[in-house]
Every structure is written in structure tokens, then in C-alpha cells.
Design a protein around this motif. Structure first.
Motif, mmCIF file in Angstrom:
data_model
loop_
_atom_site.group_PDB
_atom_site.id
_atom_site.type_symbol
_atom_site.label_atom_id
_atom_site.label_comp_id
_atom_site.label_asym_id
_atom_site.label_seq_id
_atom_site.Cartn_x
_atom_site.Cartn_y
_atom_site.Cartn_z
ATOM 1 N N LEU A 37 -50.828 12.490 41.068
ATOM 2 C CA LEU A 37 -51.280 12.058 42.383
ATOM 3 C C LEU A 37 -50.120 12.040 43.370
ATOM 4 N N GLU A 38 -48.989 11.487 42.944
ATOM 5 C CA GLU A 38 -47.822 11.439 43.818
ATOM 6 C C GLU A 38 -47.356 12.854 44.171
ATOM 7 N N THR A 39 -47.349 13.760 43.212
ATOM 8 C CA THR A 39 -46.945 15.145 43.459
ATOM 9 C C THR A 39 -47.869 15.809 44.477
ATOM 10 N N ASP A 40 -49.176 15.622 44.315
ATOM 11 C CA ASP A 40 -50.133 16.220 45.248
ATOM 12 C C ASP A 40 -49.997 15.611 46.646
ATOM 13 N N TYR A 41 -49.765 14.317 46.713
ATOM 14 C CA TYR A 41 -49.557 13.677 48.010
ATOM 15 C C TYR A 41 -48.298 14.229 48.693
ATOM 16 N N LEU A 42 -47.238 14.429 47.907
ATOM 17 C CA LEU A 42 -46.009 14.983 48.462
ATOM 18 C C LEU A 42 -46.238 16.400 48.993
ATOM 19 N N LEU A 43 -47.022 17.201 48.278
ATOM 20 C CA LEU A 43 -47.329 18.551 48.743
ATOM 21 C C LEU A 43 -48.026 18.524 50.092
ATOM 22 N N PHE A 48 -46.429 18.909 56.858
ATOM 23 C CA PHE A 48 -46.301 18.336 58.199
ATOM 24 C C PHE A 48 -44.940 17.715 58.482
ATOM 25 N N LEU A 49 -44.232 17.289 57.441
ATOM 26 C CA LEU A 49 -43.030 16.478 57.635
ATOM 27 C C LEU A 49 -41.833 17.069 56.909
ATOM 28 N N ASP A 50 -40.631 16.723 57.384
ATOM 29 C CA ASP A 50 -39.433 17.129 56.642
ATOM 30 C C ASP A 50 -39.322 16.253 55.390
ATOM 31 N N ASP A 51 -38.366 16.577 54.530
ATOM 32 C CA ASP A 51 -38.288 15.932 53.211
ATOM 33 C C ASP A 51 -38.182 14.408 53.280
ATOM 34 N N ASP A 52 -37.301 13.887 54.136
ATOM 35 C CA ASP A 52 -37.118 12.437 54.214
ATOM 36 C C ASP A 52 -38.378 11.746 54.717
ATOM 37 N N GLN A 53 -38.972 12.296 55.778
ATOM 38 C CA GLN A 53 -40.194 11.705 56.324
ATOM 39 C C GLN A 53 -41.350 11.825 55.333
ATOM 40 N N ARG A 54 -41.399 12.945 54.623
ATOM 41 C CA ARG A 54 -42.436 13.154 53.611
ATOM 42 C C ARG A 54 -42.360 12.067 52.549
ATOM 43 N N MET A 105 -43.548 23.039 61.428
ATOM 44 C CA MET A 105 -42.627 22.965 60.293
ATOM 45 C C MET A 105 -43.103 23.871 59.148
ATOM 46 N N ALA A 106 -44.400 23.914 58.941
ATOM 47 C CA ALA A 106 -44.949 24.679 57.819
ATOM 48 C C ALA A 106 -44.721 26.179 57.983
ATOM 49 N N ALA A 107 -44.619 26.661 59.212
ATOM 50 C CA ALA A 107 -44.429 28.099 59.442
ATOM 51 C C ALA A 107 -43.100 28.594 58.895
ATOM 52 N N PHE A 108 -42.142 27.712 58.762
ATOM 53 C CA PHE A 108 -40.823 28.103 58.263
ATOM 54 C C PHE A 108 -40.683 27.874 56.761
ATOM 55 N N ASP A 109 -41.767 27.440 56.125
ATOM 56 C CA ASP A 109 -41.728 27.139 54.697
ATOM 57 C C ASP A 109 -42.896 27.809 53.979
ATOM 58 N N THR A 110 -43.086 29.099 54.251
ATOM 59 C CA THR A 110 -44.182 29.831 53.618
ATOM 60 C C THR A 110 -43.654 30.704 52.484
ATOM 61 N N VAL A 111 -44.535 31.003 51.548
ATOM 62 C CA VAL A 111 -44.180 31.873 50.433
ATOM 63 C C VAL A 111 -43.834 33.259 50.961
ATOM 64 N N ALA A 112 -44.612 33.760 51.927
ATOM 65 C CA ALA A 112 -44.370 35.096 52.478
ATOM 66 C C ALA A 112 -42.974 35.194 53.092
ATOM 67 N N LEU A 113 -42.548 34.164 53.776
ATOM 68 C CA LEU A 113 -41.227 34.178 54.399
ATOM 69 C C LEU A 113 -40.118 34.118 53.344
ATOM 70 N N LYS A 114 -40.333 33.379 52.291
ATOM 71 C CA LYS A 114 -39.318 33.264 51.246
ATOM 72 C C LYS A 114 -39.066 34.588 50.540
ATOM 73 N N PHE A 115 -40.103 35.419 50.424
ATOM 74 C CA PHE A 115 -39.962 36.699 49.733
ATOM 75 C C PHE A 115 -39.639 37.856 50.675
ATOM 76 N N CYS A 116 -39.540 37.576 51.958
ATOM 77 C CA CYS A 116 -39.234 38.616 52.941
ATOM 78 C C CYS A 116 -37.722 38.864 52.957
ATOM 79 N N THR A 117 -37.314 40.110 52.759
ATOM 80 C CA THR A 117 -35.887 40.442 52.726
ATOM 81 C C THR A 117 -35.414 41.105 54.010
#
Length: 197
Positions: A37-43, A48-54, A105-117
Motif C-alpha cells: 500500500l505504501e509503495t502504491d501510494y508513493l507511486l 505530482f510531487l518531487d521526492d521529498d514532498q512525495r 513534473m511527470a513529463a520529465f520522469d517518463t519511461v519514453a524519455l529515459k530510453f531516449c538517446t
């Protein structure tokens, strides 16, 4: 509320386990259910939030649940009650534009962006993601929750249903309506010219 290593993140794990058929109040299943539950809530909060705020939002959620657990037990569905507490806590912390939550914030943390070279491809991906997340922010709350969990984190519909405390049919319906709305915003039909009669 910080958790200690090996301890359940839910101070009310005994009560939660009593509400979940088949779980032993003191068994490892209850601790696992609380950790999941905590893991899903963190996801969800991460969209919406950066790590500390999350982390602070999820900790605050568990604090609120601890203080209002009698109300949660009196509600129709403790999972739905807990989800509403999380959602309210997260939404209170994020910026809003014109009354809508900001998903930039979410636009900069996508799977597609992480795999883009390719740098040019990365810029194009950011622009595309910003357009998608701007459109997603205009969804009704229940549809937004489903889309964040389904599209951003590829969570199975059955898991979304259990996490939100809503029927599976509602999850599927919300996803269908949200997909239709996003399609109409992101890929509008071509304008018609001339007489349309």
C-alpha cells in the motif's frame, strides 16, 4: 510518521488485516499488504510531487489515517476512505493552474524519455509528454487517478480497483472515458470545410 526497518508502515495493521478476509492480524501478509500500500501510494504521489514532498505527503496520509481510523472503519470501504485521504493530501501540496492540478513534473520522469538517446528526440518527447499531461490534468478526479496508475505506472486494472476501493467495472469505464477525452484533445478530428448539411 517514519517507519522503522522491518516494521509495518501502517500503525493500524491489525485493524486493516481484520478488514481484509484471509489475512492474519499479526502475520507477514498484513505487513506485506501495508508495504505494498505504501509503495502504491508513493507511486501515485510521485506523478505530482518531487521526492521529498512525495514522502512527506504519504507520511502525512498515514498520520491522518492513524488519527481517523475509527472514521475509516465506519466508512463503506476503508480502501476508498484511505485513497481519498491520500488524494486530498497530495492535491493540497501540488500547484494548480486555473483550478487544475499541474502535472509538469511527470513529463520529465517518463519511461519514453529515459530510453531516449537522441537529444532532439528527447526535446520532442518532453513536448509530447507536456501536452499529454496538460490534457490529463483536465480529467475528473476519478479518471485522473485511474489514468495515472494505469498509463504512467502500467498497474493492472484489478490492482487499481483494489487500491482505489472501487469496482473493476468503474476502473475500466473511467479509463475508457478518459482515453476518449484525451484522444479528442490530442488528436482532434480535422475541421470540416464547406457546407456540412
Amino acid at each position: 510518521m517514519a517507519t522503522t526497518a522491518g516494521a509495518s508502515p501502517l500503525p493500524f495493521k491489525i485493524d486493516l488485516a481484520a478488514c481484509a478476509p484471509g489475512l492474519s492480524p499479526d502475520g507477514p501478509e498484513a505487513i506485506h499488504a501495508g508495504s505494498r500500500l505504501e509503495t502504491d501510494y508513493l507511486l501515485f504521489a510521485q506523478a505530482f510531487l518531487d521526492d521529498d514532498q512525495r514522502d512527506a505527503a504519504v507520511d502525512d496520509t498515514f498520520d491522518i489515517l492513524w488519527l481517523s481510523w475509527d472514521d475509516a472503519l465506519a466508512s463503506q470501504d476503508t480502501r476508498r476512505y484511505a485513497w481519498n485521504v491520500l488524494r486530498a493530501t497530495v492535491m493540497a501540496r501540488i500547484p494548480h493552474r486555473d483550478g487544475w492540478p499541474e502535472l509538469g513534473m511527470a513529463a520529465f520522469d517518463t519511461v519514453a524519455l529515459k530510453f531516449c538517446t537522441d537529444p532532439a528526440g528527447g526535446l520532442h518527447q518532453i513536448a509530447e509528454s507536456l501536452q499529454l499531461f496538460t490534457a490529463m490534468s483536465r480529467l475528473p478526479a476519478h479518471q485522473l487517478d485511474v489514468m495515472v496508475l494505469r498509463w504512467l505506472y502500467d498497474m493492472p486494472p484489478e490492482n487499481v480497483s483494489a487500491l482505489l476501493g472501487v469496482p473493476l467495472a468503474a476502473v475500466r469505464s473511467d479509463e475508457c472515458h478518459a482515453t476518449r477525452f484525451l484522444g479528442s484533445v490530442l488528436c482532434p478530428p480535422p475541421p470540416t470545410e464547406g457546407n456540412t448539411l
